[in-house]
Motif scaffolding. Structure first.
Motif, PDB file in Angstrom:
ATOM      1  N   UNK A 158       0.830  -1.212   0.000  1.00  0.00           N
ATOM      2  CA  UNK A 158       0.000   0.000   0.000  1.00  0.00           C
ATOM      3  C   UNK A 158       0.860   1.257   0.000  1.00  0.00           C
ATOM      4  N   UNK A 159       0.400   2.290  -0.682  1.00  0.00           N
ATOM      5  CA  UNK A 159       1.175   3.525  -0.788  1.00  0.00           C
ATOM      6  C   UNK A 159       1.495   4.117   0.582  1.00  0.00           C
ATOM      7  N   UNK A 160       0.556   4.064   1.523  1.00  0.00           N
ATOM      8  CA  UNK A 160       0.752   4.692   2.830  1.00  0.00           C
ATOM      9  C   UNK A 160       1.924   4.078   3.593  1.00  0.00           C
ATOM     10  N   UNK A 165       9.025  10.485   0.630  1.00  0.00           N
ATOM     11  CA  UNK A 165       7.763  11.169   0.362  1.00  0.00           C
ATOM     12  C   UNK A 165       6.725  10.337  -0.391  1.00  0.00           C
ATOM     13  N   UNK A 166       7.076   9.122  -0.803  1.00  0.00           N
ATOM     14  CA  UNK A 166       6.102   8.299  -1.526  1.00  0.00           C
ATOM     15  C   UNK A 166       4.943   7.890  -0.620  1.00  0.00           C
ATOM     16  N   UNK A 167       5.214   7.713   0.664  1.00  0.00           N
ATOM     17  CA  UNK A 167       4.196   7.306   1.633  1.00  0.00           C
ATOM     18  C   UNK A 167       4.404   8.010   2.955  1.00  0.00           C
ATOM     19  N   UNK A 168       3.961   7.343   4.046  1.00  0.00           N
ATOM     20  CA  UNK A 168       3.998   7.976   5.367  1.00  0.00           C
ATOM     21  C   UNK A 168       4.910   7.244   6.341  1.00  0.00           C
ATOM     22  N   UNK A 169       5.682   6.309   5.845  1.00  0.00           N
ATOM     23  CA  UNK A 169       6.589   5.560   6.715  1.00  0.00           C
ATOM     24  C   UNK A 169       7.928   6.277   6.843  1.00  0.00           C
ATOM     25  N   UNK A 195       3.397   5.206  11.455  1.00  0.00           N
ATOM     26  CA  UNK A 195       3.303   6.080  10.292  1.00  0.00           C
ATOM     27  C   UNK A 195       3.140   7.522  10.741  1.00  0.00           C
ATOM     28  N   UNK A 196       3.600   8.449   9.921  1.00  0.00           N
ATOM     29  CA  UNK A 196       3.339   9.860  10.178  1.00  0.00           C
ATOM     30  C   UNK A 196       1.829  10.080  10.195  1.00  0.00           C
ATOM     31  N   UNK A 197       1.329  10.735  11.242  1.00  0.00           N
ATOM     32  CA  UNK A 197      -0.105  10.952  11.390  1.00  0.00           C
ATOM     33  C   UNK A 197      -0.748   9.986  12.356  1.00  0.00           C
ATOM     34  N   UNK A 198      -0.129   8.826  12.594  1.00  0.00           N
ATOM     35  CA  UNK A 198      -0.610   7.876  13.596  1.00  0.00           C
ATOM     36  C   UNK A 198       0.046   8.181  14.933  1.00  0.00           C
ATOM     37  N   UNK A 199      -0.605   7.786  16.018  1.00  0.00           N
ATOM     38  CA  UNK A 199       0.012   7.926  17.328  1.00  0.00           C
ATOM     39  C   UNK A 199       1.324   7.139  17.381  1.00  0.00           C
TER      40      UNK A 199
END
Length: 360
Positions: A158-160, A165-169, A195-199
């Motif tokens: 998955x992209x996330x 910068x391709x995802x949030x990892x 992930x960026x944005x997750x706790x």
């Protein structure tokens, strides 16, 4: 991740464990310290770490050794092969085959994609036909290799979950663990970091489902896992009943490592594939059920020595765990390994444990 924890069991110990009792000795012990470090272990019982887990022995016999000129080092993942041998991936792009009895290397091969890109290989699963599924933390990716080493392709991601910068990892905090569930159809990879944005305490576990009876997999559900404060997921392995054993680890300078073994269950968890951010109390989301089996620092040290401060000298950078079999009374036999990162202050150590699982 190239700076990690591992649990493993020593080669001389494992043979004896199959018999009646074993003497567990640190690999570098002198004659006097060796006598002080002796520990008699009853097979299948071991030394109590918690109500669920016992340790049967450890070994430093692989520490700072080489095989065919390759350092037996940076070991981050373990799996039992179809022939009873063990496979150990090093995050310096090598796959070692270990003798099923002695745990000594008998073969090694490099790990790379067809274009020559080396893998930051962190975890491994052996499929029913002998295919090796190996994570790469750089991409991230799950690559497939035949038993003979031929590259077979990779799984969709998955992209996330891709590195920014391709995802949030975050770089070096992606696919650290890999397991094939007992149904033989569900593959699971664990993210080491949030992930960026997750706790900060939430990790995502991605699944794939087998396509028919082939060796191909398609994307499946994704689950939220809440780790203990300050700990990342170092590895995962499957139990017989559809659950997962999760190895959590952390490091504090001047204090040492924290390593915990957790039983996790996704069967009632929410699929969070379409949930962009996992924050707060996870309103509307049911994370994976989680039961702490043991804090490894609570295990007896068995005469282990350490090269740096540790809460328990038995501890090191433990990064890999796999199920190796069962005791006569049904407990799981576990093998863990630590990653020495090719540093003088860390040890490549093997640990053998048994675990009795709480009922569902």
């Amino acid at each position: 991740m190239r700076a990690r924890l591992l649990l493993t069991v020593a080669a001389p110990v494992l043979t004896a464990l199959a018999c009646t009792a074993v003497t567990v000795l640190p690999a570098e012990a002198s004659a006097s310290s060796a006598r002080a470090a002796q520990a008699t272990v009853t097979p299948g019982i071991g030394h109590t770490c918690s109500r669920w887990v016992a340790i049967n022995g450890f070994s430093d016999s692989l520490d700072k050794t080489t095989f065919e000129g390759i350092p037996v080092s940076e070991l981050s993942g373990l799996a039992r092969d179809t022939n009873g041998q063990f496979l150990a991936v090093g995050d310096d792009s090598h796959l070692f085959t270990l003798d099923g009895r002695t745990k000594k290397p008998v073969a090694v091969r490099p790990l790379a994609t067809p274009d020559g890109t080396e893998l930051d290989s962190e975890a491994i699963v052996v499929d029913h036909d002998g295919t090796r599924l190996i994570t790469d933390e750089e991409q991230p990716a799950v690559h497939r290799y035949s038993a003979s080493g031929r590259y077979l392709g990779s799984l969709p991601v998955p992209d996330a979950l891709k590195v920014a910068p391709a995802g949030r990892a975050t770089h070096n905090l992606t696919f650290e663990g890999l397991a094939l569930l007992s149904d033989g159809r569900t593959l699971v990879a664990s993210m080491e970091g949030a992930l960026t944005g997750d706790d900060a305490g939430i990790r995502r576990l991605q699944t794939w489902q087998r396509v028919g009876h082939s060796g191909a997999f398609r994307l499946g559900a994704q689950f939220a896992y809440r780790s203990d404060a300050g700990l990342d997921i170092s590895d995962i392995t499957a139990t017989d009943d559809g659950r997962l054993l999760v190895l959590e680890r952390g490091f504090t300078a001047g204090v040492g490592n924290s390593v915990r073994l957790v039983l996790a269950d996704s069967r009632r968890a929410t699929d969070v594939s379409e949930v962009p951010e996992l924050t707060g109390d996870l309103t509307g989301v049911r994370p994976m059920a989680r039961t702490l089996l043991t804090d490894v620092s609570a295990c007896p040290s068995l005469g282990a020595t350490t090269k740096q401060p540790q809460p328990n000298p038995l501890l090191d950078n433990i990064e890999g765990v796999t199920v190796t079999g069962h005791t006569r009374d049904g407990r799981l036999r576990l093998l863990m390994v630590s990653d020495d990162n090719q540093r003088a202050t860390q040890t490549t150590r093997l640990y053998e444990l048994t675990a009795r699982l709480p009922r569902t």
